[in-house]
Design a protein around this motif. Structure first.
Motif, short mmCIF file in Angstrom:
data_model
loop_
_atom_site.label_atom_id
_atom_site.label_comp_id
_atom_site.label_asym_id
_atom_site.label_seq_id
_atom_site.Cartn_x
_atom_site.Cartn_y
_atom_site.Cartn_z
N VAL A 16 0.86 -1.18 0.00
CA VAL A 16 0.00 0.00 0.00
C VAL A 16 0.90 1.23 0.00
CG1 VAL A 16 -1.68 1.34 1.33
CG2 VAL A 16 -1.92 -1.14 1.14
N VAL A 17 0.68 2.13 -0.96
CA VAL A 17 1.55 3.29 -1.12
C VAL A 17 0.74 4.55 -1.37
CG1 VAL A 17 3.49 1.97 -2.04
CG2 VAL A 17 1.80 2.90 -3.60
N PHE A 18 1.35 5.70 -1.02
CA PHE A 18 0.83 7.00 -1.41
C PHE A 18 1.73 7.56 -2.51
CE2 PHE A 18 -1.08 6.70 2.77
CZ PHE A 18 -2.30 7.33 2.59
N ARG A 19 1.15 8.33 -3.40
CA ARG A 19 1.91 9.00 -4.44
C ARG A 19 1.61 10.49 -4.36
NH1 ARG A 19 4.88 7.91 -8.90
NH2 ARG A 19 4.76 9.37 -10.65
N GLY A 20 2.49 11.21 -3.69
CA GLY A 20 2.28 12.65 -3.51
C GLY A 20 1.02 12.90 -2.71
N GLU A 21 0.17 13.81 -3.21
CA GLU A 21 -1.08 14.14 -2.55
C GLU A 21 -2.26 13.35 -3.11
OE1 GLU A 21 -1.24 16.12 0.07
OE2 GLU A 21 0.94 16.32 -0.06
N LYS A 22 -1.99 12.40 -3.97
CA LYS A 22 -3.06 11.63 -4.60
C LYS A 22 -3.55 10.52 -3.67
CE LYS A 22 -1.44 12.54 -9.29
NZ LYS A 22 -1.03 11.96 -10.59
N ARG A 23 -4.61 9.86 -4.10
CA ARG A 23 -5.19 8.78 -3.32
C ARG A 23 -4.19 7.63 -3.14
NH1 ARG A 23 -9.66 9.98 -0.32
NH2 ARG A 23 -11.00 11.38 -1.51
N PRO A 24 -4.22 6.95 -1.97
CA PRO A 24 -3.37 5.77 -1.80
C PRO A 24 -3.85 4.64 -2.71
CG PRO A 24 -4.86 6.00 0.05
CD PRO A 24 -5.00 7.26 -0.76
N VAL A 25 -2.94 3.74 -3.03
CA VAL A 25 -3.28 2.60 -3.87
C VAL A 25 -2.76 1.32 -3.22
CG1 VAL A 25 -3.22 3.96 -6.00
CG2 VAL A 25 -1.17 2.73 -5.26
N ASN A 26 -3.41 0.23 -3.57
CA ASN A 26 -2.99 -1.11 -3.14
C ASN A 26 -2.61 -1.91 -4.37
OD1 ASN A 26 -2.71 -3.50 -1.44
ND2 ASN A 26 -4.63 -4.17 -2.38
N ILE A 27 -1.43 -2.51 -4.34
CA ILE A 27 -0.94 -3.33 -5.45
C ILE A 27 -0.56 -4.70 -4.89
CG2 ILE A 27 0.75 -3.55 -7.32
CD1 ILE A 27 1.08 -0.47 -7.08
N LYS A 28 -1.06 -5.77 -5.53
CA LYS A 28 -0.82 -7.12 -5.02
C LYS A 28 -0.56 -8.07 -6.18
CE LYS A 28 -4.35 -9.28 -3.20
NZ LYS A 28 -5.39 -9.66 -2.21
N LEU A 29 0.41 -8.97 -6.01
CA LEU A 29 0.74 -9.97 -7.02
C LEU A 29 0.81 -11.33 -6.35
CD1 LEU A 29 1.62 -10.47 -10.01
CD2 LEU A 29 3.99 -10.27 -9.21
N GLN A 30 0.07 -12.30 -6.92
CA GLN A 30 0.06 -13.66 -6.37
C GLN A 30 0.14 -14.69 -7.50
OE1 GLN A 30 -2.48 -14.41 -2.65
NE2 GLN A 30 -3.79 -13.05 -3.87
N GLY A 31 0.66 -15.86 -7.16
CA GLY A 31 0.68 -16.99 -8.07
C GLY A 31 0.14 -18.23 -7.38
N PHE A 32 -0.64 -19.04 -8.12
CA PHE A 32 -1.24 -20.23 -7.54
C PHE A 32 -1.08 -21.43 -8.48
CE2 PHE A 32 -3.64 -16.72 -5.68
CZ PHE A 32 -3.56 -17.02 -4.33
N TYR A 33 -0.75 -22.58 -7.89
CA TYR A 33 -0.71 -23.85 -8.61
C TYR A 33 -1.90 -24.68 -8.15
CZ TYR A 33 0.69 -28.50 -10.09
OH TYR A 33 0.72 -29.75 -10.67
N TYR A 34 -2.57 -25.35 -9.10
CA TYR A 34 -3.78 -26.10 -8.77
C TYR A 34 -3.45 -27.54 -8.39
CZ TYR A 34 -6.39 -22.12 -10.50
OH TYR A 34 -6.90 -20.86 -10.66
N LEU A 35 -3.62 -27.86 -7.10
CA LEU A 35 -3.42 -29.23 -6.64
C LEU A 35 -4.54 -30.15 -7.12
CD1 LEU A 35 -2.37 -28.55 -2.92
CD2 LEU A 35 -0.88 -29.08 -4.86
N LEU A 52 -7.72 3.60 -3.27
CA LEU A 52 -8.37 3.53 -1.96
C LEU A 52 -8.93 4.87 -1.54
CD1 LEU A 52 -5.63 1.37 -0.19
CD2 LEU A 52 -7.56 0.58 -1.58
N PHE A 53 -10.10 4.84 -0.91
CA PHE A 53 -10.75 6.05 -0.41
C PHE A 53 -11.02 5.86 1.09
CE2 PHE A 53 -11.61 5.59 -4.86
CZ PHE A 53 -11.53 6.88 -5.38
#
Length: 268
Positions: free
Chosen positions: A225-244, A262-263
């Motif tokens: 979760v990050v802020f960029r200057g005075e703009k709205r915060p954002v959430n960035i997520k990366l996942q990988g899944f293998y199917y058993l 995010l608001f």
């Protein structure tokens, strides 16, 4: 897309405690945080030709609070893509609108009391909105969804459980009786980074062959979760899944990227 995300990751965050608190809120499926963004899932190794497919989900989360209670609204609009190799006739690729999904949670925050739990319960509707028969179920469906969350710092853990039944639609299409449980486990660091695992386990009770009933992925990833200057915060997520466990000709594994604006206040 990669350039935009790297730009956000390189930005300077606000106070560490505010970032950590916001990360815990965004990981809670029944928090009163307003969110706008997308989740993109790329699936590898499906079918006889090991083809690649993709589902781009637009997601909107809004909320309305009354004291310790909140009404949460979640809308997911899927935009799937399948290459020509995904179909036996191979007449061409296919993209369009899938079945739109809406969930309304009535949630209560008990995290400051004895059991430190947050709970939510409400209906999930799946609408017959697919622009092609191959992109949806051809049914209107509904069922209950339950979310239980615990936030023992620095963890956010819990699960979302639902079962969906069809009640209308094309009589020539198979009935929908779909169970799903999505456990989630998150560990938060003070600078907004976090480790995460949110596998979606499903069971299709209408499957004639029990081998095609369960889908069980294993995996996880990380987010920030990050802020960029005075703009709205954002959430960035990366996942990988293998199917058993998976259905015949289903993909072997998937890569998921999530991006949310995010608001955290009511001025949104």
């Amino acid at each position: 897309m990669a350039g935009v995300i790297l730009g956000f990751l390189g930005s300077q965050p606000a106070q560490a405690e505010d970032i950590k608190t916001l990360a815990e809120e965004v990981q809670n499926p029944v928090s009163d945080l307003v969110r706008l963004g997308f989740t993109n899932g790329t699936f590898f190794g499906a079918g006889l030709n090991d083809h690649l497919s993709n589902v781009f989900n637009l997601q909107f989360d809004t909320t309305r609070k009354w004291g310790d209670w909140a009404l949460l609204n979640r809308l997911t609009i899927p935009l799937p893509y399948f290459p020509a190799t995904a179909f036996e006739d191979k007449t061409g690729s296919l993209a369009g609108l899938g079945d739109i999904q809406y969930t309304g949670f009535l949630a209560r925050d008990e995290s400051k009391r004895r059991f430190k739990l947050i709970g939510g319960l409400g209906p999930t509707f799946i609408l017959d909105t697919a622009t092609d028969d191959r992109l949806g179920t051809g049914k209107w469906s509904v069922g209950p969804t339950l979310a239980i969350v615990s936030v023992p710092d620095p963890w956010v853990i819990g699960a979302v459980v639902s079962n969906i039944w069809s009640f209308a639609g094309d009589n020539r299409r198979l009935k929908v009786n779909l169970f799903s449980v999505q456990p989630f486990l998150n560990y938060n660091f003070s600078n907004g980074w976090y480790l995460t695992s949110t596998p979606l386990i499903t069971a299709n009770w209408e499957a004639e062959d029990k081998r095609n009933r369960w889908t069980v992925p294993i995996g996880g990833g990380f987010g920030k979760v990050v802020f960029r200057g005075e703009k709205r915060p954002v959430n960035i997520k990366l996942q990988g899944f293998y199917y058993l466990e998976k259905q015949d000709r289903a993909p072997d594994w998937t890569l998921q990227l999530q991006f949310q604006i995010l608001f955290p206040d009511k001025s949104a």
